[in-house]
Design a protein around this motif. Structure first.
Motif, mmCIF file in Angstrom:
data_model
loop_
_atom_site.group_PDB
_atom_site.id
_atom_site.type_symbol
_atom_site.label_atom_id
_atom_site.label_comp_id
_atom_site.label_asym_id
_atom_site.label_seq_id
_atom_site.Cartn_x
_atom_site.Cartn_y
_atom_site.Cartn_z
ATOM 1 N N UNK A 110 45.099 48.085 32.400
ATOM 2 C CA UNK A 110 44.051 49.098 32.274
ATOM 3 C C UNK A 110 43.882 49.872 33.584
ATOM 4 N N UNK A 111 44.110 49.222 34.714
ATOM 5 C CA UNK A 111 44.042 49.923 36.001
ATOM 6 C C UNK A 111 45.148 50.965 36.118
ATOM 7 N N UNK A 112 46.337 50.636 35.604
ATOM 8 C CA UNK A 112 47.435 51.605 35.601
ATOM 9 C C UNK A 112 47.080 52.764 34.664
ATOM 10 N N UNK A 113 46.583 52.437 33.479
ATOM 11 C CA UNK A 113 46.251 53.477 32.496
ATOM 12 C C UNK A 113 45.172 54.424 33.012
ATOM 13 N N UNK A 114 44.225 53.895 33.772
ATOM 14 C CA UNK A 114 43.125 54.720 34.272
ATOM 15 C C UNK A 114 43.493 55.492 35.542
ATOM 16 N N UNK A 115 44.632 55.140 36.143
ATOM 17 C CA UNK A 115 45.033 55.794 37.384
ATOM 18 C C UNK A 115 44.511 55.115 38.636
ATOM 19 N N UNK A 116 43.767 54.036 38.465
ATOM 20 C CA UNK A 116 43.231 53.302 39.614
ATOM 21 C C UNK A 116 44.336 52.541 40.354
ATOM 22 N N UNK A 117 45.419 52.203 39.620
ATOM 23 C CA UNK A 117 46.560 51.489 40.193
ATOM 24 C C UNK A 117 47.809 52.314 39.907
ATOM 25 N N UNK A 118 48.459 52.779 40.949
ATOM 26 C CA UNK A 118 49.655 53.621 40.803
ATOM 27 C C UNK A 118 50.909 52.758 40.769
ATOM 28 N N UNK A 166 55.077 52.407 41.282
ATOM 29 C CA UNK A 166 55.120 50.950 41.336
ATOM 30 C C UNK A 166 54.040 50.415 42.280
ATOM 31 N N UNK A 167 53.659 49.158 42.083
ATOM 32 C CA UNK A 167 52.565 48.573 42.842
ATOM 33 C C UNK A 167 52.972 47.224 43.418
ATOM 34 N N UNK A 168 52.264 46.837 44.464
ATOM 35 C CA UNK A 168 52.484 45.543 45.118
ATOM 36 C C UNK A 168 51.331 44.605 44.770
ATOM 37 N N UNK A 169 51.452 43.352 45.185
ATOM 38 C CA UNK A 169 50.365 42.396 44.978
ATOM 39 C C UNK A 169 49.112 42.870 45.721
ATOM 40 N N UNK A 170 49.287 43.446 46.912
ATOM 41 C CA UNK A 170 48.136 43.951 47.666
ATOM 42 C C UNK A 170 47.458 45.096 46.918
ATOM 43 N N UNK A 171 48.248 45.944 46.275
ATOM 44 C CA UNK A 171 47.674 47.033 45.481
ATOM 45 C C UNK A 171 46.850 46.476 44.329
ATOM 46 N N UNK A 172 47.363 45.418 43.687
ATOM 47 C CA UNK A 172 46.638 44.796 42.569
ATOM 48 C C UNK A 172 45.323 44.205 43.073
ATOM 49 N N UNK A 173 45.346 43.543 44.232
ATOM 50 C CA UNK A 173 44.104 42.975 44.787
ATOM 51 C C UNK A 173 43.054 44.060 45.018
ATOM 52 N N UNK A 178 42.880 47.008 43.410
ATOM 53 C CA UNK A 178 42.483 47.595 42.127
ATOM 54 C C UNK A 178 41.691 46.622 41.255
ATOM 55 N N UNK A 179 41.911 45.334 41.451
ATOM 56 C CA UNK A 179 41.267 44.298 40.635
ATOM 57 C C UNK A 179 40.570 43.302 41.562
ATOM 58 N N UNK A 180 39.488 43.704 42.216
ATOM 59 C CA UNK A 180 38.856 42.857 43.237
ATOM 60 C C UNK A 180 38.259 41.553 42.713
ATOM 61 N N UNK A 181 38.100 41.410 41.405
ATOM 62 C CA UNK A 181 37.507 40.185 40.875
ATOM 63 C C UNK A 181 38.509 39.023 40.821
ATOM 64 N N UNK A 182 39.805 39.298 40.998
ATOM 65 C CA UNK A 182 40.781 38.204 40.951
ATOM 66 C C UNK A 182 40.810 37.480 42.296
ATOM 67 N N UNK A 183 41.222 36.224 42.262
ATOM 68 C CA UNK A 183 41.328 35.434 43.490
ATOM 69 C C UNK A 183 42.369 36.073 44.414
ATOM 70 N N UNK A 184 42.178 35.993 45.722
ATOM 71 C CA UNK A 184 43.036 36.706 46.660
ATOM 72 C C UNK A 184 44.540 36.453 46.525
ATOM 73 N N UNK A 237 46.139 35.248 43.797
ATOM 74 C CA UNK A 237 46.602 35.282 42.410
ATOM 75 C C UNK A 237 47.661 36.342 42.136
ATOM 76 N N UNK A 238 47.500 37.597 42.547
ATOM 77 C CA UNK A 238 48.540 38.592 42.248
ATOM 78 C C UNK A 238 49.904 38.232 42.823
ATOM 79 N N UNK A 239 49.928 37.578 43.987
ATOM 80 C CA UNK A 239 51.191 37.208 44.627
ATOM 81 C C UNK A 239 51.990 36.196 43.804
ATOM 82 N N UNK A 240 51.313 35.394 43.017
ATOM 83 C CA UNK A 240 52.017 34.437 42.156
ATOM 84 C C UNK A 240 52.149 34.950 40.726
ATOM 85 N N UNK A 241 51.152 35.690 40.270
ATOM 86 C CA UNK A 241 51.137 36.173 38.888
ATOM 87 C C UNK A 241 52.254 37.180 38.611
ATOM 88 N N UNK A 242 52.460 38.127 39.512
ATOM 89 C CA UNK A 242 53.466 39.175 39.278
ATOM 90 C C UNK A 242 54.872 38.601 39.142
#
Length: 87
Positions: free
Chosen positions: A10-18, A20-27, A29-35, A37-42
């Protein structure tokens, strides 16, 4: 983790996350996730992951990621963009 996938898409769809993106970009754009988490989830959910997890992201040569349109799994080496099914 399903919520994080939904948040990323949804962040990509809304333009909040461009892409290609990195784990830091996800953090950012999605501040509610654990710090960390994106580094392992992606990588856990990248195309061709060794664990057989759901493939949600394509890892690009520079280490960043793109979302995968539903049903698209082939990627053009020339453009780095998904190729629609049946082409």
């Amino acid at each position: 983790m399903r919520n994080l996938a939904q948040d990323i898409y949804s962040s990509v769809a809304s333009g909040r996350l461009k892409e290609p993106f990195s784990a830091a970009d996800v953090r950012r754009a999605c501040p509610s996730c654990a710090p960390k988490t994106p580094s392992t989830f992606l990588p856990k959910h990248r195309v061709g992951n060794p664990g057989g997890e759901t493939e949600l992201f394509k890892r690009m040569p520079d280490g960043r990621y793109r979302t995968i349109p539903r049903g698209w799994r082939e990627w053009s080496k020339a453009t780095g963009q998904p190729i629609p099914p049946g082409r």
